[in-house]
Enzyme design. Structure first.
Site, PDB file in Angstrom:
ATOM      1  N   PRO A   1     -39.553   6.595   8.170  1.00 54.12           N
ATOM      2  CA  PRO A   1     -40.586   7.615   7.928  1.00 54.12           C
ATOM      3  C   PRO A   1     -41.422   7.896   9.171  1.00 54.12           C
ATOM      4  O   PRO A   1     -41.849   6.982   9.880  1.00 54.12           O
ATOM      5  CB  PRO A   1     -41.428   6.997   6.809  1.00 54.12           C
ATOM      6  CG  PRO A   1     -40.470   6.118   6.071  1.00 54.12           C
ATOM      7  CD  PRO A   1     -39.581   5.549   7.121  1.00 54.12           C
TER       8      PRO A   1
ATOM      9  N   TYR B   1      28.834  -2.729   0.153  1.00 49.34           N
ATOM     10  CA  TYR B   1      27.794  -1.920  -0.497  1.00 49.34           C
ATOM     11  C   TYR B   1      28.156  -0.436  -0.419  1.00 49.34           C
ATOM     12  O   TYR B   1      28.099   0.291  -1.414  1.00 49.34           O
ATOM     13  CB  TYR B   1      26.453  -2.181   0.174  1.00 49.34           C
ATOM     14  CG  TYR B   1      25.327  -1.302  -0.326  1.00 49.34           C
ATOM     15  CD1 TYR B   1      24.785  -1.493  -1.597  1.00 49.34           C
ATOM     16  CD2 TYR B   1      24.795  -0.292   0.467  1.00 49.34           C
ATOM     17  CE1 TYR B   1      23.753  -0.700  -2.063  1.00 49.34           C
ATOM     18  CE2 TYR B   1      23.763   0.505   0.015  1.00 49.34           C
ATOM     19  CZ  TYR B   1      23.243   0.303  -1.247  1.00 49.34           C
ATOM     20  OH  TYR B   1      22.217   1.105  -1.709  1.00 49.34           O
TER      21      TYR B   1
END
Length: 400
Positions: A309, A118
């Site tokens: 609340p 390679y």
């Protein structure tokens, strides 16, 4: 500018073509010097007519085509030298002396473990391109890539980072024979930035001292100026911490420009669908809920608080810990009183006007939902991780 990319379906090709498309379509306005008029994307399945047309008309060629793992070693030379010869012949026949970039590899140094079929095919390709430049006068840019990583890289092929990211993200085993082995790694976005710079003549030149890149003016080769040298053990340790984050909520340090930041982005790109979402532990009672979102190693943690609340939460103080309260939905009141004082600081807060309120050390504080119908949602940041052994939290009402 008209640009040809060969090997366009490969890892680098996909990232580069996506970046150039963003410029061409006006989606990326950060590359002020660059305009892209046409883009040819050539790969093994593309008609040769496309290659011939591009070689006649291109203003710049990125040759990213190559062979990494053929079944027959002879195919290294055919893929890494033979196609390059064809490409340069087409350019020369067309009389096109546009700049040509070659994607080579550090293995072309042919040093030590890089002395391979390679590497020899890559070295032959380099010399082919250099000779072409000398013969025709065309500008040639040869890049010897180290190990590359980033999104869209194919696992179990030629990138250990891609394989490790994919396997750890998908709960598959990995194998590390020697965790002390050091790799030089180049992140795909840094490489794309360098290739964009090459398009406007701002490439970085270099020479090689063995396998080490030495950036220098007038160098024979080109290189991306940013790379990272990291051991296999360090890579695996980081990836394991990334994989644990949905359980620990701890985000490792990932400063800008760091290898860790780039690796984390890469790791995330391999997550399967079922891991793109994960549950958070909600501590729920009649007053609402409190959920830790994210913890950092050195910069505290983020949480979200939901108050029903009419509910008051808090009523405590800290010696050293400080916090930001940021109401993102609802309407409420934050009160703070310095310990030993009767003066109260009051701040009305609302998701309609998002503001950050400091919870001051040494001040007892609360948060009150003033709505009769709507939840109060507050994003909270604390400068340190909660430690149940040293909570630094002391109950005391604000109103006395």
């Amino acid at each position: 500018m008209k640009i040809l990319i060969t090997g366009a379906e490969g890892f680098v090709g996909k990232n580069l073509s996506a970046a150039l498309k963003n410029v061409m379509e006006g989606k990326d306005r950060t590359r002020g010097e660059l305009t892209v008029e046409k883009l040819w994307l050539y790969d093994v399945s593309t008609s040769r007519d496309v290659l011939c047309e591009a070689c006649r008309e291109a203003d710049f060629v990125f040759n990213l085509a190559g062979v990494n793992r053929p079944q027959n070693p002879a195919d290294f030379m055919a893929g890494n030298f033979g196609f390059g010869s064809e490409l340069l012949s087409l350019l020369e026949e067309a009389g096109n002396k546009c700049p040509v970039m070659l994607a080579s590899s550090i293995q072309a140094t042919l040093i030590g473990r890089y002395d391979s079929d390679y590497g020899r095919s890559k070295k032959a390709g380099e010399e082919l391109f250099f000779e072409y430049g000398e013969r025709t006068g065309a500008k040639v840019l040869v890049y010897r890539f180290p190990n590359l990583f980033g999104k869209w890289c194919r696992p179990n092929y030629n990138s250990v980072i891609a394989t490790f990211c994919n396997n750890i993200a998908n709960d598959l085993p990995i194998q590390v024979n020697d965790p002390t082995v050091e790799l030089e790694l180049l992140y795909i976005d840094d490489l794309v930035d360098e290739m964009m710079a090459a398009l406007v003549g701002a490439e970085h030149r270099c020479e090689f001292d063995g396998i080490n890149t030495v950036i220098c003016e007038g160098g024979r080769y080109c290189a991306a100026p940013v790379s990272h040298k990291v051991t296999l053990g360090e890579i695996v340790s980081l990836l394991e911490s990334f994989a644990a984050q949905p359980k620990t909520l701890i985000m490792p340090e990932i400063p800008d420009g760091s290898f860790a930041k780039k690796l984390y982005s890469t790791y995330l790109s391999y997550l399967p669908r079922e891991k793109a979402i994960f549950p958070l532990k909600m501590n729920v009672d009649a007053r609402g809920s409190f959920t830790e979102l994210l913890k950092t190693e050195r910069c505290g943690q983020f949480s979200v608080n939901i108050s029903k609340p009419g509910i008051t939460k808090g009523e405590h103080w800290h010696n050293t810990k400080w916090e930001f309260f940021i109401v993102v939905s609802g309407y409420g009141l934050i009160e703070q009183r310095k310990i030993g004082s009767d003066e109260i600081l009051r701040f009305e807060v609302s998701g309609e006007k998002i503001e950050a309120i400091h919870m001051l050390p040494g001040y007892t504080h609360n948060i009150i939902n003033l709505s009769d119908t709507e939840d109060l949602v507050t994003l909270m940041w604390a400068n340190e991780l909660f430690d149940p052994k040293h909570p630094d939290t002391f109950g005391e009402k604000v109103e006395i």
